[in-house]
Design an enzyme around this catalytic site. Sequence first.
Site, PDB file in Angstrom:
ATOM      1  N   HIS A   1       3.031   1.972  -4.266  1.00 22.77           N
ATOM      2  CA  HIS A   1       1.594   1.687  -4.282  1.00 22.77           C
ATOM      3  C   HIS A   1       0.947   2.816  -5.070  1.00 22.77           C
ATOM      4  O   HIS A   1       1.342   3.973  -4.930  1.00 22.77           O
ATOM      5  CB  HIS A   1       1.041   1.665  -2.859  1.00 22.77           C
ATOM      6  CG  HIS A   1       1.677   0.622  -1.980  1.00 22.77           C
ATOM      7  ND1 HIS A   1       1.167  -0.641  -1.830  1.00 22.77           N
ATOM      8  CD2 HIS A   1       2.805   0.662  -1.225  1.00 22.77           C
ATOM      9  CE1 HIS A   1       1.935  -1.342  -1.017  1.00 22.77           C
ATOM     10  NE2 HIS A   1       2.950  -0.575  -0.625  1.00 22.77           N
TER      11      HIS A   1
ATOM     12  N   HIS B   1       7.542   3.101  -0.544  1.00 19.82           N
ATOM     13  CA  HIS B   1       7.985   2.474   0.709  1.00 19.82           C
ATOM     14  C   HIS B   1       9.421   2.004   0.587  1.00 19.82           C
ATOM     15  O   HIS B   1       9.739   1.265  -0.343  1.00 19.82           O
ATOM     16  CB  HIS B   1       7.097   1.262   1.043  1.00 19.82           C
ATOM     17  CG  HIS B   1       5.723   1.648   1.485  1.00 19.82           C
ATOM     18  ND1 HIS B   1       4.657   0.784   1.463  1.00 19.82           N
ATOM     19  CD2 HIS B   1       5.254   2.831   1.974  1.00 19.82           C
ATOM     20  CE1 HIS B   1       3.583   1.421   1.925  1.00 19.82           C
ATOM     21  NE2 HIS B   1       3.918   2.659   2.218  1.00 19.82           N
TER      22      HIS B   1
ATOM     23  N   HIS C   1       2.335  -7.913  -7.446  1.00 17.16           N
ATOM     24  CA  HIS C   1       1.475  -6.952  -6.745  1.00 17.16           C
ATOM     25  C   HIS C   1       2.084  -5.571  -6.618  1.00 17.16           C
ATOM     26  O   HIS C   1       1.427  -4.621  -6.206  1.00 17.16           O
ATOM     27  CB  HIS C   1       0.951  -7.493  -5.414  1.00 17.16           C
ATOM     28  CG  HIS C   1       1.996  -7.921  -4.446  1.00 17.16           C
ATOM     29  ND1 HIS C   1       2.504  -7.066  -3.511  1.00 17.16           N
ATOM     30  CD2 HIS C   1       2.632  -9.114  -4.285  1.00 17.16           C
ATOM     31  CE1 HIS C   1       3.405  -7.723  -2.790  1.00 17.16           C
ATOM     32  NE2 HIS C   1       3.500  -8.949  -3.245  1.00 17.16           N
TER      33      HIS C   1
ATOM     34  N   GLU D   1      -1.328   4.760   0.423  1.00 21.12           N
ATOM     35  CA  GLU D   1      -1.882   3.896   1.472  1.00 21.12           C
ATOM     36  C   GLU D   1      -2.253   4.751   2.677  1.00 21.12           C
ATOM     37  O   GLU D   1      -3.382   4.715   3.149  1.00 21.12           O
ATOM     38  CB  GLU D   1      -0.852   2.827   1.856  1.00 21.12           C
ATOM     39  CG  GLU D   1      -0.506   1.912   0.693  1.00 21.12           C
ATOM     40  CD  GLU D   1      -0.226   0.500   1.139  1.00 21.12           C
ATOM     41  OE1 GLU D   1       0.784   0.294   1.822  1.00 21.12           O
ATOM     42  OE2 GLU D   1      -1.023  -0.402   0.799  1.00 21.12           O
TER      43      GLU D   1
ATOM     44  N   THR E   1       1.473  -3.855   5.073  1.00 22.47           N
ATOM     45  CA  THR E   1       0.158  -3.550   4.488  1.00 22.47           C
ATOM     46  C   THR E   1      -0.297  -4.637   3.523  1.00 22.47           C
ATOM     47  O   THR E   1      -1.316  -4.487   2.846  1.00 22.47           O
ATOM     48  CB  THR E   1       0.185  -2.197   3.756  1.00 22.47           C
ATOM     49  OG1 THR E   1       1.067  -2.296   2.633  1.00 22.47           O
ATOM     50  CG2 THR E   1       0.644  -1.083   4.675  1.00 22.47           C
ATOM     51  N   THR E   2       0.473  -5.703   3.432  1.00 28.06           N
ATOM     52  CA  THR E   2       0.109  -6.857   2.610  1.00 28.06           C
ATOM     53  C   THR E   2       0.221  -8.116   3.477  1.00 28.06           C
ATOM     54  O   THR E   2       0.939  -8.103   4.481  1.00 28.06           O
ATOM     55  CB  THR E   2       1.063  -6.995   1.402  1.00 28.06           C
ATOM     56  OG1 THR E   2       2.415  -6.964   1.869  1.00 28.06           O
ATOM     57  CG2 THR E   2       0.850  -5.864   0.402  1.00 28.06           C
TER      58      THR E   2
ATOM     59  N   HIS F   1       9.453  -0.184  -2.933  1.00 31.09           N
ATOM     60  CA  HIS F   1       8.366  -0.495  -3.862  1.00 31.09           C
ATOM     61  C   HIS F   1       7.338   0.624  -3.790  1.00 31.09           C
ATOM     62  O   HIS F   1       7.443   1.513  -2.931  1.00 31.09           O
ATOM     63  CB  HIS F   1       7.732  -1.854  -3.519  1.00 31.09           C
ATOM     64  CG  HIS F   1       7.137  -1.873  -2.155  1.00 31.09           C
ATOM     65  ND1 HIS F   1       7.847  -2.255  -1.036  1.00 31.09           N
ATOM     66  CD2 HIS F   1       5.913  -1.498  -1.697  1.00 31.09           C
ATOM     67  CE1 HIS F   1       7.083  -2.132   0.027  1.00 31.09           C
ATOM     68  NE2 HIS F   1       5.896  -1.663  -0.344  1.00 31.09           N
TER      69      HIS F   1
HETATM   70  O1  1SD Z   1       3.841  -4.763   0.397  1.00 28.30           O
HETATM   71  C1  1SD Z   1       5.086  -4.999   1.002  1.00 28.30           C
HETATM   72  C2  1SD Z   1       5.504  -6.426   0.701  1.00 28.30           C
HETATM   73  O2  1SD Z   1       5.693  -6.612  -0.676  1.00 28.30           O
HETATM   74  C3  1SD Z   1       6.771  -6.741   1.416  1.00 28.30           C
HETATM   75  O3  1SD Z   1       7.764  -5.957   0.821  1.00 28.30           O
HETATM   76  C4  1SD Z   1       6.641  -6.418   2.868  1.00 28.30           C
HETATM   77  C5  1SD Z   1       7.971  -6.486   3.614  1.00 28.30           C
HETATM   78  O4  1SD Z   1       8.676  -7.628   3.347  1.00 28.30           O
HETATM   79  O5  1SD Z   1       6.201  -5.098   3.065  1.00 28.30           O
HETATM   80  C6  1SD Z   1       4.996  -4.776   2.495  1.00 28.30           C
HETATM   81  S1  1SD Z   1       4.695  -3.085   2.951  1.00 28.30           S
HETATM   82  O6  1SD Z   1       4.088  -3.073   4.282  1.00 28.30           O
HETATM   83  O7  1SD Z   1       5.954  -2.345   2.911  1.00 28.30           O
HETATM   84  N1  1SD Z   1       3.673  -2.444   1.949  1.00 28.30           N
HETATM   85 ZN    ZN Z   2       4.312  -1.042   0.734  1.00 36.12          ZN
END
Ligand code: 1SD
Ligand code: ZN
Length: 263
Positions: free
Chosen positions: A94, A118, A67, A105, A199-200, A92
């Site tokens: 988005h 992020h 993802h 986001e 956010t996931t 990571h």
């Molecule tokens: O989407 C990430 C998810 O992959 C995971 O990394 C989680 C934290 O463990 O965070 C979300 S996010 O809220 O940083 N998008």
């Molecule tokens: Zn994120």
Amino acid sequence: SKWSQLTACPDGEKAWPKKYPFCGGVFQSPIDFHKDILQYDSNLLPLEFIGYNVPSTDQFTLTNNGHSVKMYLSPTMCIRNLPFEYTASQLHLHWGNRNKSEGSEHTVSGKHFAAELHVVHYNSEKYPDITAAMDKVDGLAVLAVLLEIGPFNPSYEKIFRHFRNVKYKDQMVQVPGFNIQELLPDRLDEYYRYEGSLTTPPCYPSVLWTVFRHPVKISQEQLLALETAMYCTESDDPEPLEMVDNFRNVQEFHERLVFISFR
Ligand code: 1SD
Ligand code: ZN
């Protein structure tokens, strides 16, 4: 987002609350920053970054997790000037798609940015690792950088140049260390701060968000590379599914406030 309607990627975001009750709950992220909810707070100091300048002899693992594209960070990296000390876990991105480059986001006065970085940290004063911290109210701190089109960005290229090796889900590649602060804007003193969620799924309300006010620029070519680099599916999947629009829609903000470090 389009991504959220696809079935091979994680289930659509409208269906998240059924399986993951927190996704339908309070303190959800991302949100839109608009003037009615912003409040200046003179106590918001610039963050202090410890160990962010990682030598090139150290390596980060970059992976396609189906993802997003995620790079695991060094446990010697941490941030101070938050209520606790937080240790880095991973970063990571988005993003949108090649026809509609609105992949951030968080939005500002309803406006999307092209993409969003992020950098995820966990509260290492209270919890032994990210897994233990993830579902605690004071568990995580995420730094967010809004990305927009501009000149070529050599620092982001230190990650983007490896995309061809992580096209498919579960692929991995080693990335030489560099100064992760290069991915952040020059102005670290101006930011939005609020209490929100992952956010996931499972959307735990465990994140102290810091969203930098000033976007960072990457080139049109670099954005296109991000938007077309990856698949949600494994390399042997007969129906490859492009990884696009992997952002969550903005959430209701109810009675909350966002604190800002700038006037
Ligand atoms: O989407 C990430 C998810 O992959 C995971 O990394 C989680 C934290 O463990 O965070 C979300 S996010 O809220 O940083 N998008
Ligand atoms: Zn994120």
